[in-house]
Design a protein around this motif. Structure first.
Motif, PDB file in Angstrom:
ATOM      1  N   ASN A 276      25.414 -37.746 -49.124  1.00  0.00           N
ATOM      2  CA  ASN A 276      24.180 -38.223 -48.756  1.00  0.00           C
ATOM      3  C   ASN A 276      23.186 -37.020 -48.086  1.00  0.00           C
ATOM      4  O   ASN A 276      22.082 -37.404 -48.476  1.00  0.00           O
ATOM      5  CB  ASN A 276      24.678 -39.214 -47.745  1.00  0.00           C
ATOM      6  N   LEU A 277      23.750 -36.127 -47.866  1.00  0.00           N
ATOM      7  CA  LEU A 277      23.169 -34.949 -47.380  1.00  0.00           C
ATOM      8  C   LEU A 277      22.509 -34.250 -48.736  1.00  0.00           C
ATOM      9  O   LEU A 277      21.148 -33.924 -48.424  1.00  0.00           O
ATOM     10  CB  LEU A 277      23.705 -33.988 -46.512  1.00  0.00           C
ATOM     11  N   VAL A 278      23.271 -34.226 -49.685  1.00  0.00           N
ATOM     12  CA  VAL A 278      22.627 -33.605 -50.621  1.00  0.00           C
ATOM     13  C   VAL A 278      21.618 -34.340 -51.604  1.00  0.00           C
ATOM     14  O   VAL A 278      20.536 -33.824 -51.772  1.00  0.00           O
ATOM     15  CB  VAL A 278      23.703 -33.301 -51.756  1.00  0.00           C
ATOM     16  N   ALA A 279      21.793 -35.639 -51.341  1.00  0.00           N
ATOM     17  CA  ALA A 279      20.581 -36.758 -51.951  1.00  0.00           C
ATOM     18  C   ALA A 279      19.318 -36.508 -51.025  1.00  0.00           C
ATOM     19  O   ALA A 279      18.073 -36.306 -51.531  1.00  0.00           O
ATOM     20  CB  ALA A 279      21.159 -37.982 -51.654  1.00  0.00           C
ATOM     21  N   ALA A 280      19.424 -36.174 -49.785  1.00  0.00           N
ATOM     22  CA  ALA A 280      18.229 -35.859 -48.992  1.00  0.00           C
ATOM     23  C   ALA A 280      17.589 -34.678 -49.400  1.00  0.00           C
ATOM     24  O   ALA A 280      16.230 -34.706 -49.238  1.00  0.00           O
ATOM     25  CB  ALA A 280      18.582 -36.172 -47.292  1.00  0.00           C
ATOM     26  N   VAL A 281      18.215 -33.854 -49.373  1.00  0.00           N
ATOM     27  CA  VAL A 281      17.795 -32.346 -49.940  1.00  0.00           C
ATOM     28  C   VAL A 281      16.977 -32.671 -51.190  1.00  0.00           C
ATOM     29  O   VAL A 281      16.049 -31.989 -51.186  1.00  0.00           O
ATOM     30  CB  VAL A 281      18.994 -31.269 -50.057  1.00  0.00           C
ATOM     31  N   ARG A 282      17.512 -33.175 -51.999  1.00  0.00           N
ATOM     32  CA  ARG A 282      17.097 -33.254 -53.491  1.00  0.00           C
ATOM     33  C   ARG A 282      15.557 -34.042 -53.160  1.00  0.00           C
ATOM     34  O   ARG A 282      14.819 -33.559 -53.892  1.00  0.00           O
ATOM     35  CB  ARG A 282      17.892 -34.202 -54.342  1.00  0.00           C
ATOM     36  N   SER A 283      15.705 -34.831 -52.296  1.00  0.00           N
ATOM     37  CA  SER A 283      14.213 -35.705 -52.105  1.00  0.00           C
ATOM     38  C   SER A 283      13.188 -34.905 -51.306  1.00  0.00           C
ATOM     39  O   SER A 283      11.874 -34.933 -51.486  1.00  0.00           O
ATOM     40  CB  SER A 283      14.399 -36.959 -51.410  1.00  0.00           C
ATOM     41  N   ALA A 284      13.710 -34.017 -50.404  1.00  0.00           N
ATOM     42  CA  ALA A 284      12.988 -33.223 -49.581  1.00  0.00           C
ATOM     43  C   ALA A 284      12.565 -31.723 -50.047  1.00  0.00           C
ATOM     44  O   ALA A 284      11.455 -31.301 -49.616  1.00  0.00           O
ATOM     45  CB  ALA A 284      13.532 -32.795 -48.236  1.00  0.00           C
ATOM     46  N   VAL A 285      12.876 -31.374 -51.180  1.00  0.00           N
ATOM     47  CA  VAL A 285      12.851 -29.881 -51.394  1.00  0.00           C
ATOM     48  C   VAL A 285      11.538 -29.592 -52.460  1.00  0.00           C
ATOM     49  O   VAL A 285      11.170 -28.716 -52.513  1.00  0.00           O
ATOM     50  CB  VAL A 285      14.033 -29.231 -52.426  1.00  0.00           C
ATOM     51  N   ILE A 286      10.937 -30.594 -52.889  1.00  0.00           N
ATOM     52  CA  ILE A 286       9.819 -30.638 -53.671  1.00  0.00           C
ATOM     53  C   ILE A 286       8.807 -30.034 -52.981  1.00  0.00           C
ATOM     54  O   ILE A 286       8.327 -30.635 -51.914  1.00  0.00           O
ATOM     55  CB  ILE A 286       9.246 -32.064 -54.115  1.00  0.00           C
ATOM     56  N   PRO A 287       8.023 -28.891 -53.335  1.00  0.00           N
ATOM     57  CA  PRO A 287       6.890 -28.526 -52.755  1.00  0.00           C
ATOM     58  C   PRO A 287       5.740 -29.193 -52.314  1.00  0.00           C
ATOM     59  O   PRO A 287       5.530 -30.210 -53.308  1.00  0.00           O
ATOM     60  CB  PRO A 287       6.224 -27.339 -53.784  1.00  0.00           C
ATOM     61  N   PHE A 288       5.257 -29.131 -50.887  1.00  0.00           N
ATOM     62  CA  PHE A 288       4.538 -29.978 -50.602  1.00  0.00           C
ATOM     63  C   PHE A 288       4.801 -31.522 -50.443  1.00  0.00           C
ATOM     64  O   PHE A 288       4.050 -32.678 -50.221  1.00  0.00           O
ATOM     65  CB  PHE A 288       3.124 -29.999 -51.433  1.00  0.00           C
ATOM     66  N   GLY A 289       6.439 -31.739 -50.372  1.00  0.00           N
ATOM     67  CA  GLY A 289       6.754 -33.090 -49.926  1.00  0.00           C
ATOM     68  C   GLY A 289       6.573 -33.555 -48.705  1.00  0.00           C
ATOM     69  O   GLY A 289       5.868 -32.694 -47.854  1.00  0.00           O
ATOM     70  N   PRO A 290       7.108 -34.467 -48.410  1.00  0.00           N
ATOM     71  CA  PRO A 290       7.061 -34.873 -46.759  1.00  0.00           C
ATOM     72  C   PRO A 290       7.483 -33.895 -45.816  1.00  0.00           C
ATOM     73  O   PRO A 290       8.375 -33.345 -45.925  1.00  0.00           O
ATOM     74  CB  PRO A 290       7.693 -36.335 -46.728  1.00  0.00           C
TER      75      PRO A 290
END
Length: 304
Positions: A193-207
């Motif tokens: 679950n933590l890895v999934a959150a990182v995947r969603s967050a790591v995009i430049p200029f993401g949330p």
């Protein structure tokens, strides 16, 4: 995308670095010890963040900062050097880059429970451990930047050893003493679950912002520990100790350990973390990171 991952030689950082490399990103993992992590398509470099910024940093698009000192008995100065100053080294090494910072729910902890806590909750002026205090200071180093701060609680899963070893060592004579008998809700965080959150967050200029990251729903701590022990083939009866009494005992154990200059088997931080409810609001992560966590699971725990 080119991604730097600090703490790649550890449980959390290694899992994140491996997952991102498997996804096809060009990953550079950093750790304090040589040979601490490897992947066929990635690079690993030795970097002790406490010593300061890298002189020749790799070119990356984003950084996942998972390095940190979790030892609650390390002392404030050592924790400060690793957690706050280490974060400062990351910021100076990779200015103006997207940063996903792996923090901790311990930044919320004071002397009572955490009940469905949201990210805008006021943090305590005084923490029970240098870990929580210095991780809160580390978050402060990231103010005003393109950053997503993730706050997981009790990360577990394949590759985690310290928590499992400590739990098994605490079983004595077929009994496991727990504050409140473990009959308190906890929102644990599976590493997937933590890895999934990182995947969603790591995009430049993401949330941007702070996000609680846990499993889909809380579980009773006694149920979770009981299942883990059963899967490891350990027969143990959980015996409840009133949390205030456990807290007083831990205080005495800490004093004795300081005199003897040894590591205490029980600390007030441990009692506080385990003896009260620890549940967190996931609305921000669900809405902004499209976070869809799975339920708490100990599948495969026989091999952890």
């Amino acid at each position: 995308m080119r991604v730097a991952v600090t703490g790649a030689s550890g449980f959390v950082g290694g899992a994140i670095a491996t997952a991102l490399a498997d996804d096809g990103h060009r990953v550079v993992g950093y750790g304090r010890r040589a040979g601490g992590w490897s992947h066929p398509s990635a690079t690993y470099r030795v970097w002790d963040l406490a010593r300061g910024p890298l002189r020749e940093p790799d070119r990356v698009d984003a950084v996942v900062h998972a390095a940190g000192l979790t030892d609650v008995w390390a002392g404030f100065e050592r924790a400060l050097l690793a957690n706050r100053d280490g974060t400062r080294s990351v910021v100076r090494t990779f200015p103006n880059k997207r940063i996903v910072h792996v923090s901790t729910s311990a930044v919320y902890d004071d002397a009572g429970p955490s009940v469905h806590v949201a990210e805008d909750a006021r943090l305590p002026e005084r923490h029970l451990s240098p870990y929580g205090a210095t991780k809160a200071l580390a978050e402060g180093e990231l103010s005003g930047r393109d950053v997503a701060i993730l706050r997981p609680h009790l990360v577990y899963g394949p590759g985690e050893r310290a928590m499992v070893r400590g739990l098994l060592a605490a079983v004595r004579g077929g009994r496991l003493l727990l504050p409140a008998g473990g009959e308190v809700p906890h929102a644990l965080t599976h590493i997937d679950n933590l890895v999934a959150a990182v995947r969603s967050a790591v995009i430049p200029f993401g949330p941007k912002g702070v996000f609680n990251v846990t499993d889909a729903a809380p579980v009773l701590l006694s149920d979770a520990i009981g299942e883990l022990l059963e899967r490891r083939g350990v027969e143990a009866r959980i015996v409840g100790v009133p949390t205030p009494a456990a807290f007083r005992a831990a205080h005495a154990v800490e004093r004795a350990a300081r005199i003897a200059r040894t590591r205490p088997p029980l600390t007030r931080f441990m009692v506080n973390r385990l003896g009260y409810e620890r549940t967190y609001n996931l609305t921000a992560a669900r809405e902004q990171l499209t976070y869809r966590p799975r339920a708490t699971s100990f599948d495969g725990a026989e091999a952890w």
